[in-house]
Design an enzyme around this catalytic site. Structure first.
Site, PDB file in Angstrom:
ATOM      1  CB  SER A 249     -16.796   8.856  22.163  1.00  0.00           C
ATOM      2  OG  SER A 249     -15.465   8.648  21.741  1.00  0.00           O
ATOM      3  CB  SER A 251     -12.385   6.898  24.831  1.00  0.00           C
ATOM      4  OG  SER A 251     -12.802   7.113  23.489  1.00  0.00           O
ATOM      5  CB  THR A 324     -17.620   5.428  19.596  1.00  0.00           C
ATOM      6  OG1 THR A 324     -16.865   5.729  20.761  1.00  0.00           O
ATOM      7  CG2 THR A 324     -16.861   5.919  18.375  1.00  0.00           C
ATOM      8  CG  HIS A 505      19.109  54.219   2.437  1.00  0.00           C
ATOM      9  ND1 HIS A 505      17.876  53.734   2.765  1.00  0.00           N
ATOM     10  CD2 HIS A 505      19.972  53.657   3.332  1.00  0.00           C
ATOM     11  CE1 HIS A 505      17.978  52.926   3.812  1.00  0.00           C
ATOM     12  NE2 HIS A 505      19.236  52.861   4.171  1.00  0.00           N
ATOM     13  CG  ASP A 553      15.251  54.739   0.813  1.00  0.00           C
ATOM     14  OD1 ASP A 553      16.024  54.311  -0.065  1.00  0.00           O
ATOM     15  OD2 ASP A 553      15.491  54.693   2.036  1.00  0.00           O
ATOM     16  CB  SER A 678      18.912  49.905   5.627  1.00  0.00           C
ATOM     17  OG  SER A 678      19.014  50.932   6.579  1.00  0.00           O
TER      18      SER A 678
END
Length: 747
Positions: A249, A251, A324, A505, A553, A678
């Site tokens: 609406s 507003s 509204t 590692h 790894d 790592s």
């Protein structure tokens, strides 16, 4: 002549302005929209613990006067409601009013048990902390329903079918149920009432807690334990309609509508984290209702498509924004339900229609002013769904209506009447503005019930504690310290309550577990054992000129059984491919493991992130591109120029298909990885979930100097990550041998 007079009148009206000197506030500040022209609004702000009296706003009227212009506006002290009566006990202090910080102390008479807090404190939003304090002798069929502060109660017999009714003291507004009945299951019908000041707002944290817990009563995730007290369970193949109703609406205005739209998109994103696929219906309303997304749309159960439709919808689609018409919006819902029932009936599935759980989210910034009373339309919807009609089977679990009043101009009794009333649930909320609503949806991600859902973080939250920002943003990150010939720092990720994923590692074969220190959210954990991939052998390729090989790894750390990780907002598991949790994140239930790689790593340049940390600085998300296919050839060429690999005849012996690659300066300069990173994750973000596809392994250039990252990226610098897809069989084997609860998918 009459026409001329009419035009003149309009012209004069449009030229009217209200006097800006008449809107001052004592002790506060204010803003004025549209320069004081007709229809412009003054909004008042006061310091914490105070509110603007007599109103939060004023509006410029056609007669050139502000609403309530004669009344001076002043910031007054916030006051919490005072107790009208307290049954079977006493309280102190007894005062004519209670201001912010005042505390009430309750005591029960002999023979009565106290339920609820003994002390309650008046808060800045005029609400008391905690739940209603009750003194109960446990002699009723139903428990004593209590008397909320500010209310009086009629009825003191709690036998089955007995009723109690409530009234608020003068000047207070009731949220919840005015009347409640003792039911056969020993619960009370409706919602416990609360009596509130007209200036009381709910905080985003309060709304997030109550709304989320209510929604989670009807939503299931893959990792939630079964709950026998749920009235309805919505599983991945369950039935659910979600209606989002937006006030558009006059507003509201363009900016607030965009905020409401953004908040709604955020809600849909959050719901997509759960293992359900509801059908959405989105309705925008002003003087009339427009269906942005209809239940019948073929993509109404596709969250991405729904968000896209909503994003494309523009505020100016409502040519007339004056009214509204809340009833029109609810009538649109009614028509969508009728259409859906007919579709089910044509398919011979009418019984299934009555099993659909319907959720309505209605957002409004004011009372209805046209179209008639929306409460009458809500009655039609309830009758159509057979909700609250039959006493023997009220079916209330099939409809949840949440109403969000936004701002100071709402009709509080109206939004309370429209919302559902359910035992131990709240469906009516009054937020200060639409920005607070968006903040509340942000907070929805932190829920005790979904702490174990993989890959979640609170990265986008607006209320991060700076001291805990890194752990909340990256709650799956683990810091690992290994003492062997000095100190080695590595990272890892949480896979489960007992297992950490990291790089091989980082460890020597003869490392002792007592020399490995794991820290999560500031807490140290004891390591029971560590496992490196059996094919990881750093000296296996010396004959090929490779001083140290990094294939396979990957390592797993197992924590002591009496020292498991307690999941919280700061400690969560990460998603890894080919698990049930990742299938949920990718929205691929039932798909094989192979589909995950196709989905996550299908492009030649894949957007990804790693988590970087420098000395005395918080962890930070770094954005990189994974180079694949033809793009990967540049990684091989750059690796040839690394000093450690200058004697390697075939570069593919060093850069095998075990590794994912980032780095370089084309198409953009990728930020570099450092030694302390790592073992940390290479991640792909999927909506608000993160899936780990790599483990930080090695690089061609050392990008750090004494713990500080070098900002200038070298042209031939490349970083390599162990591809998790290549080592998944080993991870699965170890976890299954240790009976870990991580469900892997078939190939």
């Amino acid at each position: 002549m009459l026409l001329l007079l009419l035009i003149t009148h309009v012209s004069v009206s449009l030229a009217v302005q209200c006097d800006l000197t008449k809107v001052a506030i004592i002790g506060g500040s204010y803003t004025v929209s549209d320069g004081g022209n007709v229809g412009s609004k003054v909004e008042y702000q006061c310091p914490k613990g105070k509110y603007p009296y007599p109103k939060y706003t004023r509006e410029c009227q056609y007669n050139g006067f502000w609403t309530d212009q004669k009344a001076k506006t002043i910031c007054k002290d916030v006051r919490c409601p005072r107790p009208v009566t307290f049954e079977d006990g006493d309280y102190e202090p007894r005062q004519p009013f209670y201001k912010v910080g005042d505390t009430l102390y309750f005591e029960c008479y002999s023979g009565f048990t106290m339920k609820g807090p003994q002390n309650r404190t008046c808060q800045e939003n005029a609400k008391w902390t905690g739940e209603t304090t009750i003194c109960d002798d446990n002699n009723g069929y139903c428990p004593n329903p209590g008397i909320p502060i500010g209310a009086s109660k009629s009825g003191s017999s709690y036998k089955m079918e007995n009723k109690v009714s409530y009234n608020c003291q003068q000047g207070l507004v009731m949220f919840g149920s005015k009347e409640r009945e003792c039911l056969e299951d020993k619960s009370w019908s409706g919602t416990e009432p609360s009596c509130r000041q007209w200036y009381t707002y709910d905080t985003p944290k309060e709304v997030a807690k109550t709304f989320s817990s209510s929604m989670l009563e009807n939503v299931d995730t893959t990792n939630l334990e079964d709950r026998s007290d749920r009235s309805v369970r919505i599983l991945k193949d369950g039935l659910m309609n979600i209606f989002i109703v937006l006030d558009t609406s006059k507003s509201v205005g363009q900016n607030r509508f965009d905020e409401a739209k953004s908040a709604s998109i955020l809600f849909i994103e959050k719901m997509s984290n759960y293992d359900i696929k509801p059908r959405y219906c989105i309705i925008s309303y002003a003087s009339k209702a427009i269906s942005v997304v209809s239940l019948r749309d073929p993509d109404s159960n596709n969250a991405d498509a729904v968000m896209e439709h909503l994003e494309e919808f523009q505020y100016d689609r409502h040519e007339d924004k004056q009214g509204t018409n809340t009833r029109a919006a609810l009538h649109a819902i009614y028509e969508h339900l009728i259409e859906q029932e007919l579709a089910y009936e044509r398919e011979g599935k009418k019984e299934d229609f009555m099993k659909i759980h319907n959720v309505i989210l209605l957002m409004t910034d004011g009372k209805f002013n046209m179209g008639g009373d929306p409460r009458e339309e809500m009655k039609l919807i309830k009758r159509f769904l057979d909700v609250g009609i039959r006493k023997d089977n009220p079916r209330e679990e099939y409809l949840d209506v949440y109403v969000f009043g936004l701002g100071s101009d709402i009709d509080q009794p109206e939004i309370n009447d429209l919302a559902s009333k359910k035992e131990k649930e709240v469906h009516t909320f009054h937020l200060q503005n639409v920005e607070k609503m968006k903040e509340f949806f942000e907070l929805m991600i932190i829920e005790d019930d979904v702490f174990d859902t993989c890959g979640l973080s609170k990265y986008h939250s607006v209320e991060l504690d700076p001291k805990k920002k890194a752990t909340v943003m990256f709650p799956w990150i683990v810091k690992i310290t290994i003492t062997h010939n000095g100190i080695q720092y590595c990272k890892g990720t949480i896979l489960s309550q007992y297992f950490i994923l990291t790089a091989a590692h980082c460890f020597d074969l003869d490392d002792k577990t007592q020399k490995i220190h794991v820290k999560i959210d500031g807490k140290e954990y004891l390591v029971k054992d560590f496992y490196r991939h059996p094919k990881y052998d750093p000296i296996s390729k010396k004959d090929k000129g490779i001083k140290r090989a990094f294939d396979y790894d990957v390592a797993l750390l197992e924590l002591q059984r009496n020292d498991k990780i307690e999941f919280s907002e700061n400690a969560r598991p990460i998603c890894i491919p080919c698990t049930q949790g990742t299938a949920q994140a990718l929205k691929q239930p039932g798909a094989p493991c192979s589909s995950h790689e196709k989905t996550l790593l299908s492009e030649e340049e894949v957007k990804a992130v790693f988590i970087a940390e420098e000395s005395n600085k918080p962890m930070k998300e770094m954005h990189v591109l994974i180079k694949r296919g033809q793009k990967r050839s540049a990684c091989l060429e750059a690796a040839k120029k690394a000093p450690e690999l200058k004697n390697v005849t075939n570069i593919e012996d060093a850069v095998t298909d075990q590794f994912l690659c980032t780095g370089g300066i084309v198409p953009v300069a990728d930020p570099p990885v450092c030694k302390g990173d790592s073992g940390g994750p290479l991640l792909i973000q999927v909506k608000r979930r993160y899936v780990q596809v790599g483990i930080i392994s090695w690089g061609t250039v050392d990008h750090c100097d004494k713990g500080t990252r070098i900002k200038q990226t070298q042209k031939n610098a490349r970083d390599f990550y162990q591809d998790i897809f290549k080592v998944l069989p080993w991870i699965q084997k170890v976890l299954e041998e240790k009976h870990e609860v991580l469900t892997f998918l078939p190939n």
